[in-house]
Design an enzyme around this catalytic site. Structure first.
Site: not given
Length: 323
Positions: A47, A74, A186, A198, A206, A209, A286
């Site tokens: 807003e 809000c 991700r 794992t 993780l 990229r 896993g």
């Protein structure tokens, strides 16, 4: 409202843990004179940005305009002043809201503030679409836990890995295109979670990229027995949370260690993540980790990639069964 929802999606990567919100200001003859969305947590709300985008030569039109906004404005002071007060001060006489705020302590107060000031408020326009857009935010504030997405890749005959020696690369099921899609997935979550098995077998980074310009989600490791070596890639940069049953002196200071009971389960993990402001988590662990989350009823979304080839007798780690 459709345009406001379109704008709101621009905040998908940077608005969290706040909701994605879009706003459009329209004159009685149908002209759009202002637009905005919530670009980043801690910055101006939709807003605010919509009002700020109105040209000085058009500001007098605010007193006869309608604001369309995807979430109830809000009514409280947080990082920014109340948007309801801004709307009132701007002289906008009519506001159309897609959905009210799901947070019980706030829900309805913004609408009430506007109406008490004489602003006409219409609610429930394209509400289903607005709720679908902010499912993560709604779930976090109604169930009090992060939204959980499970993701795995498997062969055509249902195996998540092949027989391999220590240090050998994991079996590759993804194509370059689907791998980029995973990195986008991700980037759309606050955290990525794996288990010790794992982390040891694959030594993953993780990161995101392959999805340029995206934020870096927290990396979460569940390693109750402290099996993952301190040299693991997960520990190499800030932004890692490690769940362990005993403090490890060998981990870098940038790793946040969360002490849990040796038998801590998925509900304990997601509760601790919620305490840290994480409202969505992508589980890439896993088979056993995935099955534990499914068994605990913590599978709000599931993404499965299935390769065209089978592994046969070389296959290991059967994927979870669905249905």
């Amino acid at each position: 409202m459709a345009r406001a929802l379109q704008l709101a999606r621009n905040g998908r990567l940077d608005a969290s843990p706040n909701p994605m919100v879009g706003a459009v200001i329209v004159t009685p003859d149908g002209r759009i004179i202002g637009e905005g969305w919530h670009r980043q947590v801690g910055h101006g709300h939709a807003e605010v940005n919509a009002v700020a985008s109105v040209k000085p030569s058009h500001r007098h039109l605010l007193r006869e305009a309608t604001m369309y906004v995807t979430l109830e404005p809000c009514s409280h002071y947080g990082r920014t002043p109340p948007c309801s007060k801004l709307i009132i001060d701007s002289g906008i006489p009519r506001v159309v809201v897609a959905m009210t705020d799901p947070f019980p302590a706030v829900s309805g107060r913004g609408v009430a503030m506007l109406r008490e000031a004489g602003v006409e408020v219409v609610t429930g326009v394209m509400e289903a679409e607005a709720r679908a857009l902010n499912r993560r935010f709604i779930l976090a504030h109604t169930l009090g836990r992060p939204m959980v997405t499970l993701k795995w890749a498997m062969s055509a005959d249902g195996f998540m890995d092949c027989r391999r020696d220590a240090g050998t690369l994991a079996c590759r099921f993804s194509t370059p295109l689907s791998l980029a899609a995973v990195h986008r997935l991700r980037a759309c979550h606050d955290a990525i979670l794996v288990g010790a098995g794992t982390a040891i077998a694959d030594n993953p980074s993780l990161d995101t990229r392959l999805w340029p310009g995206s934020r870096a989600p927290k990396r979460v490791l569940v390693d109750r027995r402290g099996r993952v070596p301190a040299s693991a890639r997960l520990f190499s940069e800030p932004g890692c949370i490690c769940f362990t049953s005993a403090v490890r002196a060998d981990l870098p200071e940038c790793v946040e260690q969360v002490i849990v009971a040796p038998d801590a389960g998925p509900h304990d993990i997601v509760a601790a993540l919620m305490e840290r402001g994480i409202t969505s988590v992508l589980v890439e662990g896993g088979a056993e980790m995935l099955k534990a989350f499914i068994g605990a009823g913590l599978a709000d979304n599931i993404r499965v990639e299935q390769a065209r080839f089978a592994l046969g007798s070389e296959g290991t780690a059967p994927a979870p069964k669905l249905g």
